[in-house]
Design an enzyme around this catalytic site. Structure first.
Site, PDB file in Angstrom:
ATOM      1  N   GLU A  45       0.849  -1.197   0.000  1.00 49.30           N
ATOM      2  CA  GLU A  45       0.000   0.000   0.000  1.00 49.30           C
ATOM      3  C   GLU A  45       0.880   1.242   0.000  1.00 49.30           C
ATOM      4  O   GLU A  45       1.694   1.442   0.908  1.00 49.30           O
ATOM      5  CB  GLU A  45      -0.908   0.021   1.228  1.00 49.30           C
ATOM      6  CG  GLU A  45      -1.743   1.294   1.337  1.00 49.30           C
ATOM      7  CD  GLU A  45      -2.474   1.424   2.667  1.00 49.30           C
ATOM      8  OE1 GLU A  45      -2.809   2.563   3.033  1.00 49.30           O
ATOM      9  OE2 GLU A  45      -2.709   0.399   3.335  1.00 49.30           O
ATOM     10  N   ARG A  49      -0.011  10.519   0.574  1.00 47.28           N
ATOM     11  CA  ARG A  49       0.302  11.570   1.529  1.00 47.28           C
ATOM     12  C   ARG A  49       1.432  12.466   1.042  1.00 47.28           C
ATOM     13  O   ARG A  49       1.826  13.405   1.733  1.00 47.28           O
ATOM     14  CB  ARG A  49       0.683  10.969   2.884  1.00 47.28           C
ATOM     15  CG  ARG A  49      -0.391  10.089   3.492  1.00 47.28           C
ATOM     16  CD  ARG A  49      -0.013   9.616   4.869  1.00 47.28           C
ATOM     17  NE  ARG A  49      -0.863   8.525   5.322  1.00 47.28           N
ATOM     18  CZ  ARG A  49      -0.766   7.942   6.503  1.00 47.28           C
ATOM     19  NH1 ARG A  49       0.161   8.347   7.352  1.00 47.28           N
ATOM     20  NH2 ARG A  49      -1.566   6.946   6.837  1.00 47.28           N
ATOM     21  N   LYS A 133     -10.867  -2.144   6.863  1.00 50.21           N
ATOM     22  CA  LYS A 133      -9.667  -1.704   7.565  1.00 50.21           C
ATOM     23  C   LYS A 133     -10.088  -1.205   8.950  1.00 50.21           C
ATOM     24  O   LYS A 133     -11.040  -0.425   9.060  1.00 50.21           O
ATOM     25  CB  LYS A 133      -9.007  -0.568   6.777  1.00 50.21           C
ATOM     26  CG  LYS A 133      -7.861   0.126   7.489  1.00 50.21           C
ATOM     27  CD  LYS A 133      -7.274   1.207   6.583  1.00 50.21           C
ATOM     28  CE  LYS A 133      -6.207   2.013   7.283  1.00 50.21           C
ATOM     29  NZ  LYS A 133      -5.532   2.946   6.375  1.00 50.21           N
TER      30      LYS A 133
END
Length: 212
Positions: A45, A49, A133
């Site tokens: 993943e 950001r 998640k």
């Protein structure tokens, strides 16, 4: 179980730990991903950001054999579309909005939506989601909290992320409702900066050897 859920589960079951990466320089993406894959961590993943994130996703998708690259920190429909365009094979969000659910419904690329409370889990179950998640895992109650959800919310599987390390990963992986965990410890910033790909492969191998 929907085709997208099956696709997502097959990715998450590749390994016990999914690396959660913040990539500052896209040039490091390919050697970093190769080091992780060499250590047995194929599903990766890359979080949106940084400005380099989408290019990093694109490079890993195109150049790293064996890698299954996903994009995390997806907050809206624009993020989702850009990540899919870059080659993401799965999408991860820290929480959930109606906008995200709508775009996910229209996409062939599966979403791993974030939830932190029983109510959020129940709302996502109503939308057809069975794989979620759990974020931020440690801050939201940790393994004990997630264990408490396993009976009343049976049939829901989680990938806990947030505050998880080699020290406490097994607390989660031993739970019946956990399919894998997400963690950044397998790619520490200092090793990435130093280009110590052998060191990262070693950390990945340790993580890949964890058993639930």
């Amino acid at each position: 179980m929907s085709d997208k859920t099956v696709k997502l589960l097959s990715t998450l079951k590749l390994q016990p730990v999914v690396p959660v990466l913040i990539i500052e320089d896209a040039k490091t993406a390919v050697p970093l991903a190769r080091a992780l894959v060499a250590g047995g961590l194929k599903a990766i993943e890359i979080t949106l950001r940084t400005e380099a994130a989408l290019e990093a996703v694109r490079l890993v998708a195109q150049e790293v054999e064996g890698a299954v690259v996903g994009a995390g920190t997806i907050l809206n429909a624009a993020h989702y579309a850009a990540a899919v365009d870059a080659g993401s094979q799965f999408i991860v969000s820290p929480g959930t909005t109606q906008e995200l659910l709508d775009v996910a419904r229209q996409s062939d690329i599966p979403l791993l939506p974030g939830a932190a409370t029983a109510s959020e889990v129940m709302a996502l179950r109503e939308e057809g989601y069975k794989v979620l998640k759990f974020f931020p895992a440690e801050q939201a109650g940790g393994a004990a909290y997630l264990k408490a959800l396993s009976s009343p919310l049976a049939g829901t599987l989680f990938c806990p992320t947030g505050g998880i390390s080699l020290k406490n990963a097994m607390d989660y992986l031993s739970l019946p409702n956990v399919v894998c965990v997400g963690g950044s410890w397998v790619a520490p910033k200092e090793l990435v900066s130093a280009g110590d790909w052998t060191g990262i492969t070693k950390l990945a191998s340790e993580a890949a050897a964890l058993k639930g």
